[in-house]
Design a protein around this motif. Structure first.
Motif, PDB file in Angstrom:
ATOM      1  N   ASN A 109       0.863  -1.303   0.019  1.00 51.91           N
ATOM      2  CA  ASN A 109       0.084   0.034  -0.019  1.00 51.91           C
ATOM      3  C   ASN A 109       0.953   1.222   0.036  1.00 51.91           C
ATOM      4  O   ASN A 109       0.319   2.260  -0.339  1.00 51.91           O
ATOM      5  CB  ASN A 109      -0.902  -0.052   1.067  1.00 51.91           C
ATOM      6  N   VAL A 110       2.054   1.006   0.419  1.00 49.54           N
ATOM      7  CA  VAL A 110       3.047   2.180   0.680  1.00 49.54           C
ATOM      8  C   VAL A 110       3.683   2.262  -0.467  1.00 49.54           C
ATOM      9  O   VAL A 110       4.073   3.578  -1.036  1.00 49.54           O
ATOM     10  CB  VAL A 110       3.880   2.020   1.897  1.00 49.54           C
ATOM     11  N   GLY A 111       4.355   1.212  -1.103  1.00 50.07           N
ATOM     12  CA  GLY A 111       5.170   1.387  -2.042  1.00 50.07           C
ATOM     13  C   GLY A 111       6.018   0.000  -2.458  1.00 50.07           C
ATOM     14  O   GLY A 111       5.722  -0.909  -1.994  1.00 50.07           O
ATOM     15  N   GLN A 112       6.920   0.260  -3.504  1.00 46.02           N
ATOM     16  CA  GLN A 112       7.472  -0.956  -3.864  1.00 46.02           C
ATOM     17  C   GLN A 112       8.568  -1.629  -2.896  1.00 46.02           C
ATOM     18  O   GLN A 112       9.550  -0.730  -2.609  1.00 46.02           O
ATOM     19  CB  GLN A 112       8.170  -0.700  -5.287  1.00 46.02           C
ATOM     20  N   VAL A 113       8.554  -2.773  -2.554  1.00 45.21           N
ATOM     21  CA  VAL A 113       9.772  -3.154  -1.764  1.00 45.21           C
ATOM     22  C   VAL A 113      10.561  -4.347  -2.320  1.00 45.21           C
ATOM     23  O   VAL A 113      10.138  -4.971  -3.045  1.00 45.21           O
ATOM     24  CB  VAL A 113       9.079  -3.989  -0.438  1.00 45.21           C
ATOM     25  N   THR A 114      11.860  -3.806  -2.429  1.00 46.98           N
ATOM     26  CA  THR A 114      12.800  -4.840  -2.973  1.00 46.98           C
ATOM     27  C   THR A 114      13.906  -5.196  -1.883  1.00 46.98           C
ATOM     28  O   THR A 114      13.989  -4.676  -0.365  1.00 46.98           O
ATOM     29  CB  THR A 114      13.460  -4.256  -4.119  1.00 46.98           C
ATOM     30  N   SER A 115      14.399  -6.317  -2.107  1.00 49.65           N
ATOM     31  CA  SER A 115      15.407  -6.909  -1.290  1.00 49.65           C
ATOM     32  C   SER A 115      17.108  -7.155  -1.899  1.00 49.65           C
ATOM     33  O   SER A 115      17.098  -7.263  -3.035  1.00 49.65           O
ATOM     34  CB  SER A 115      15.035  -8.259  -0.802  1.00 49.65           C
ATOM     35  N   LYS A 116      17.997  -6.599  -1.033  1.00 52.88           N
ATOM     36  CA  LYS A 116      19.318  -6.518  -1.377  1.00 52.88           C
ATOM     37  C   LYS A 116      19.862  -7.720  -0.303  1.00 52.88           C
ATOM     38  O   LYS A 116      19.744  -7.645   0.608  1.00 52.88           O
ATOM     39  CB  LYS A 116      19.852  -5.294  -1.283  1.00 52.88           C
ATOM     40  N   ILE A 117      20.606  -8.681  -1.003  1.00 54.07           N
ATOM     41  CA  ILE A 117      21.202  -9.825  -0.266  1.00 54.07           C
ATOM     42  C   ILE A 117      22.447  -9.201   0.045  1.00 54.07           C
ATOM     43  O   ILE A 117      23.419  -9.197  -0.801  1.00 54.07           O
ATOM     44  CB  ILE A 117      21.421 -10.927  -1.220  1.00 54.07           C
ATOM     45  N   ILE A 118      22.708  -9.282   1.452  1.00 55.33           N
ATOM     46  CA  ILE A 118      24.043  -8.992   1.785  1.00 55.33           C
ATOM     47  C   ILE A 118      24.857 -10.066   2.187  1.00 55.33           C
ATOM     48  O   ILE A 118      26.189 -10.043   2.121  1.00 55.33           O
ATOM     49  CB  ILE A 118      23.802  -8.201   3.385  1.00 55.33           C
ATOM     50  N   ARG A 119      24.450 -11.007   2.614  1.00 52.06           N
ATOM     51  CA  ARG A 119      25.016 -12.303   3.096  1.00 52.06           C
ATOM     52  C   ARG A 119      24.039 -13.491   2.609  1.00 52.06           C
ATOM     53  O   ARG A 119      22.947 -13.483   2.992  1.00 52.06           O
ATOM     54  CB  ARG A 119      25.472 -12.470   4.455  1.00 52.06           C
ATOM     55  N   PHE A 120      24.488 -14.583   2.274  1.00 53.28           N
ATOM     56  CA  PHE A 120      23.828 -15.980   2.013  1.00 53.28           C
ATOM     57  C   PHE A 120      24.853 -17.142   2.286  1.00 53.28           C
ATOM     58  O   PHE A 120      25.626 -17.420   1.260  1.00 53.28           O
ATOM     59  CB  PHE A 120      23.259 -15.815   0.645  1.00 53.28           C
ATOM     60  N   GLU A 121      25.081 -17.718   3.289  1.00 52.22           N
ATOM     61  CA  GLU A 121      25.876 -18.713   3.578  1.00 52.22           C
ATOM     62  C   GLU A 121      25.183 -19.967   4.235  1.00 52.22           C
ATOM     63  O   GLU A 121      24.357 -19.826   4.592  1.00 52.22           O
ATOM     64  CB  GLU A 121      27.018 -18.161   4.635  1.00 52.22           C
ATOM     65  N   LEU A 122      25.953 -20.913   4.542  1.00 51.47           N
ATOM     66  CA  LEU A 122      25.400 -22.316   5.338  1.00 51.47           C
ATOM     67  C   LEU A 122      26.648 -22.365   6.327  1.00 51.47           C
ATOM     68  O   LEU A 122      27.995 -22.151   6.095  1.00 51.47           O
ATOM     69  CB  LEU A 122      25.777 -23.406   4.390  1.00 51.47           C
ATOM     70  N   ARG A 123      25.975 -22.741   7.412  1.00 44.41           N
ATOM     71  CA  ARG A 123      27.063 -22.960   8.737  1.00 44.41           C
ATOM     72  C   ARG A 123      26.302 -23.827   9.825  1.00 44.41           C
ATOM     73  O   ARG A 123      25.112 -24.216   9.541  1.00 44.41           O
ATOM     74  CB  ARG A 123      27.498 -21.714   9.317  1.00 44.41           C
ATOM     75  N   PHE A 124      27.044 -24.289  10.974  1.00 45.59           N
ATOM     76  CA  PHE A 124      26.539 -25.068  11.929  1.00 45.59           C
ATOM     77  C   PHE A 124      26.156 -23.722  12.776  1.00 45.59           C
ATOM     78  O   PHE A 124      26.742 -22.897  12.973  1.00 45.59           O
ATOM     79  CB  PHE A 124      27.643 -25.933  12.449  1.00 45.59           C
ATOM     80  N   PRO A 125      24.808 -24.193  13.635  1.00 43.40           N
ATOM     81  CA  PRO A 125      24.374 -23.235  14.791  1.00 43.40           C
ATOM     82  C   PRO A 125      25.226 -23.326  16.209  1.00 43.40           C
ATOM     83  O   PRO A 125      25.752 -24.111  16.507  1.00 43.40           O
ATOM     84  CB  PRO A 125      23.008 -23.574  14.995  1.00 43.40           C
ATOM     85  N   THR A 126      25.451 -22.130  16.684  1.00 43.58           N
ATOM     86  CA  THR A 126      25.707 -22.033  17.931  1.00 43.58           C
ATOM     87  C   THR A 126      24.774 -22.254  18.843  1.00 43.58           C
ATOM     88  O   THR A 126      23.684 -22.950  18.761  1.00 43.58           O
ATOM     89  CB  THR A 126      25.777 -20.521  18.238  1.00 43.58           C
ATOM     90  N   GLU A 127      25.153 -22.439  20.203  1.00 42.16           N
ATOM     91  CA  GLU A 127      24.337 -23.168  21.350  1.00 42.16           C
ATOM     92  C   GLU A 127      23.064 -22.362  21.360  1.00 42.16           C
ATOM     93  O   GLU A 127      22.160 -22.974  21.566  1.00 42.16           O
ATOM     94  CB  GLU A 127      25.043 -23.257  22.441  1.00 42.16           C
ATOM     95  N   LYS A 128      23.093 -21.020  21.461  1.00 36.91           N
ATOM     96  CA  LYS A 128      21.876 -20.258  21.640  1.00 36.91           C
ATOM     97  C   LYS A 128      20.959 -20.454  20.376  1.00 36.91           C
ATOM     98  O   LYS A 128      19.818 -20.771  20.433  1.00 36.91           O
ATOM     99  CB  LYS A 128      22.218 -18.721  21.575  1.00 36.91           C
ATOM    100  N   GLU A 129      21.510 -20.694  19.305  1.00 33.32           N
ATOM    101  CA  GLU A 129      20.800 -20.803  17.948  1.00 33.32           C
ATOM    102  C   GLU A 129      20.195 -22.307  17.900  1.00 33.32           C
ATOM    103  O   GLU A 129      18.927 -22.428  17.441  1.00 33.32           O
ATOM    104  CB  GLU A 129      21.667 -20.595  16.644  1.00 33.32           C
TER     105      GLU A 129
END
Lengths: 238, 238
Positions: B93-113
């Motif tokens: 309703n407000v305007g066009q939204v686009t996305s820019k990818i800053i990072r895209f990786e694979l890894r193992f999670p930390t304990e908190k995650e």
DNA sequence: GAGTGGTCTAGACCACAGC
DNA sequence: CTGTGGTCTAGACCACTCG
């Protein structure tokens, strides 16, 4: 004596929590439960509706009733720092909360306030500001408006203890819900003065309208929280 | 063909909205409604339960069923800026939204995650950061983690359009709800770099876990919003 | 006491999923 | 086809509020 479906829901909840029903497995079907509890299937369904609302189980037509893997979520607010919704209780776990009254006045509402409180321009409102302290440390600054005709006899004593308790216990008004907008703000003059905010300290603002059970707005408030005193938890189910 | 109680609820809702039933007056009692709609009282009650959940009416034992004065409130989130919960629509309703990818990786999670996503230390997770732009202007920065085994085949194309649509339409996963913590923060290095935050510009942070219908965590994310791009609306009923 | 919503019964048939 | 939850009935009694 609680209703039968409540009793049954509690018993099933107990079994789930004590893992008598294997998690991620289906519960006994509704016919079996109806037989076990010697009741009708409608009553079992009512109990299930209760557990669904609580987020404990979910149902799939044609498949069965299953336990949610994560049922810690509540379907209500826990806003540390409001009088309402048991939030004071949240604070009591942390420490002693006191209130300092910065302002307590009567006046007529502005147009925006009339719209928020659904009152007319000639309906007087209380206008008060309270500084909330946790163990003597400033935590939040609350700017509140309440229609006088809804809350007659409000006084400084109520502001220092709990407006909520006065409204609920003495006036016997029942609160239905709330509408809130949460923002981050740069600190204003009052925030710097009372919350000891530095220029770079953000403020968490909650603008809220609290409604009575028939939808009448009871309170229109802006609550400012110090950014380092925790956040607001919001849970959404289904 | 919708269930009878749904049809009845819709009809009563129509009457309320068109003011055929006087606001702040009692509705016809359940016996009368059952007679009018040629059904049983249980079915009328089911319709009423529907309207209660929608926040349109409330009941009082011994008194009747009444229309809420203010039934505009919804019992769900409207979070501008998330893929989820129709928020993208809010933005449209407000305007066009686009996305820019800053990072895209694979890894193992930390304990908190691991604790947040309920996965083990050897279960890989996607780790991506997206900058969301409204009409080309930076609006939010989202740090997201998703278990790989739940969302196989995620790629940059999905990140640029809608991860939510991929999860829901292609993988046919159903989202149940969310758990969110809202805070105000001082801007970090990434906020200054990507959101163009000055030192004194606060950041509105939403830390959230999104769950599938069986309670499996699907996403653990930290979303940072520019303070001047509006707030988060939260509504609570009952 | 009269009128309201809340609960409950003992069945019935329908809709959907899985074999 | 079988088993599941979803809906629906026609009635009953209970709990609560009000005059």
């Amino acid at each position: 004596m609680a209703a039968k479906y409540i009793t049954i829901a509690r018993e099933i909840k107990r079994r789930i929590l004590s893992q008598e029903y294997a998690a991620s497995a289906a519960l006994p079907d509704q016919f079996a439960l109806a037989a076990e509890f010697e009741t009708s299937r409608m009553t079992i369904q009512q109990a299930m509706r209760q557990l669904i609302v609580e987020g404990l189980v979910y149902t799939r037509q044609g498949q069965g009733t299953f336990i949610r893997k994560n049922f810690l979520q509540q379907s209500r607010w826990d806003l540390p720092g409001s009088d309402y919704f048991g939030a004071t209780k949240t604070w009591e776990n942390v420490g002693q909360v006191t209130s300092k009254i910065i302002r307590f006045e009567l006046r007529f509402p502005t147009e925006k306030e009339q719209a928020s409180l659904l009152v007319g321009p000639d309906d007087p409102v209380y206008d008060f500001i309270r500084l909330r302290l946790l163990e003597g440390e400033p935590m939040s600054l609350e700017f509140t408006l309440m229609p006088v005709n809804l809350v007659p006899g409000l006084n400084r004593g109520h502001l220092e203890s709990s407006v909520f308790r006065y409204v609920q216990d003495d006036l016997a008004l029942k609160i239905m819900g709330s509408y809130r907008i949460v923002r981050a703000l740069k600190p204003g003059a009052e925030d710097k003065q009372y919350l000891n905010c530095e220029e770079t300290d953000p403020v968490l603002e909650v603008e809220q309208v609290i409604y009575l059970e028939d939808g009448t707005p009871l309170e229109y408030a802006h609550c400012h929280y110090r950014y380092d005193h925790g956040g607001i938890i919001v849970v959404n189910n289904g």
